[in-house]
Structures are given as structure tokens and as C-alpha cells.
Design a protein around this motif. Sequence first.
Motif, PDB file in Angstrom:
ATOM      1  N   VAL A 140       0.841  -1.204   0.000  1.00 34.91           N
ATOM      2  CA  VAL A 140       0.000   0.000   0.000  1.00 34.91           C
ATOM      3  C   VAL A 140       0.873   1.250   0.000  1.00 34.91           C
ATOM      4  O   VAL A 140       2.077   1.181   0.237  1.00 34.91           O
ATOM      5  N   ASP A 157       0.568   6.258   3.176  1.00 32.65           N
ATOM      6  CA  ASP A 157      -0.537   6.679   4.043  1.00 32.65           C
ATOM      7  C   ASP A 157      -1.567   5.556   4.229  1.00 32.65           C
ATOM      8  O   ASP A 157      -2.654   5.779   4.752  1.00 32.65           O
ATOM      9  N   LYS A 195      -3.051   4.067   1.810  1.00 33.33           N
ATOM     10  CA  LYS A 195      -4.004   4.144   0.706  1.00 33.33           C
ATOM     11  C   LYS A 195      -3.723   3.067  -0.341  1.00 33.33           C
ATOM     12  O   LYS A 195      -2.575   2.754  -0.633  1.00 33.33           O
ATOM     13  N   THR A 236      -3.348   1.872  -3.967  1.00 33.15           N
ATOM     14  CA  THR A 236      -2.906   2.655  -5.121  1.00 33.15           C
ATOM     15  C   THR A 236      -2.745   1.837  -6.382  1.00 33.15           C
ATOM     16  O   THR A 236      -1.764   1.967  -7.075  1.00 33.15           O
ATOM     17  N   GLN A 279      -8.975  -4.501  -2.842  1.00 35.17           N
ATOM     18  CA  GLN A 279      -9.733  -4.314  -1.597  1.00 35.17           C
ATOM     19  C   GLN A 279     -10.408  -5.611  -1.172  1.00 35.17           C
ATOM     20  O   GLN A 279     -10.409  -5.954   0.002  1.00 35.17           O
TER      21      GLN A 279
END
Length: 162
Positions: free
Chosen positions: A130, A133, A135, A137, A149
Motif C-alpha cells: 500500500v 498513508d 491508501k 494505489t 480491496q
Amino acid sequence: MSTRQQHSFHSPIGRIHLTEENGSIIRLTWVSRETSSVRSDSETSHVLLEAERQIRAYFDKTLKVFDLPLAYDRGSAFEHSVWDAMKEIPFGKLLTYGEIADRIGGVARAVGGACGANPIPLIIPCHRVVGSDGKLTGFSGDGGIATKQRLLDHESDQLTLF
């Protein structure tokens, strides 16, 4: 002489297509919904059948570590080092692109490129990488970030930074 076989099957995240060459898995792709058919060879090899069994066990949460012969039929030495580093990320753990870069002596952006070029996603778990942060990507599998996800959600009962 090189021998190459192919095999595809349905999984919870879509139809998976495996390619084996000389006794090692060299590629895993998701078969697009638009693809009319992808054939499996009439005599599917033991390696391909074992890969299917292990992938099904992964989705059943009875397998957390793949144990399959893998080979890279493409990619640079740097990409190979990134793919090897990703193989070390345990089920339910996350690393950032920067953390992998620190481990192998590269830069995060280049690690991201190597993740995107991963020829054997899922088995080489690029979904566990990841942004700094946390997130999501990008993901090379069919469905992109949504599939990434779903894979992380599948592992979520144990998901932590590694």
C-alpha cells in the motif's frame, strides 16, 4: 525444449488463468468478462492442479502461505528483487512501497512499477503493498483497486502492518 501448459478456473474474485512452463508457475491472470473462452490443456499438469488447490484453500482461509514452484519469464533484476520481497509478506500483513524500497535498496516509485508488472499476482501478494498513508494505489488484477480491496478484506481479520 520448453513445455508450457495453461489452466483456468473460477474463483471468488473471477476466473483465474494460470500458465506453467517447465514445471513452474510463470503467470496468473484474471480472465476478463469480455473474453469468450480460455481453454485449459486437456491433460492439466500436477503443478497447475496444485496451484488451483492452493488458491481455493487460500479463499477458504485454510492456507496462508503458497508453496508452489514459481519462475519469472520476464522482468529486470530489480523487478525480481521486488517480487521476491513481496513473497515474504505474510497473510494479513501490509508493507508500503517505501518499506519494500528500503529493504531492497530502491525507491518507492520504482517498487510501485514493479508491483504493477508482477506476473503472478495473488501468489506473489502485491495486494499487500500500500501507499505510505495506507491508501490503496492500484492493482494489476481484473477489477483493479476493487479486487485489491476484496483480497485485503478477505485477510482483514488479521490485517496489520508488517
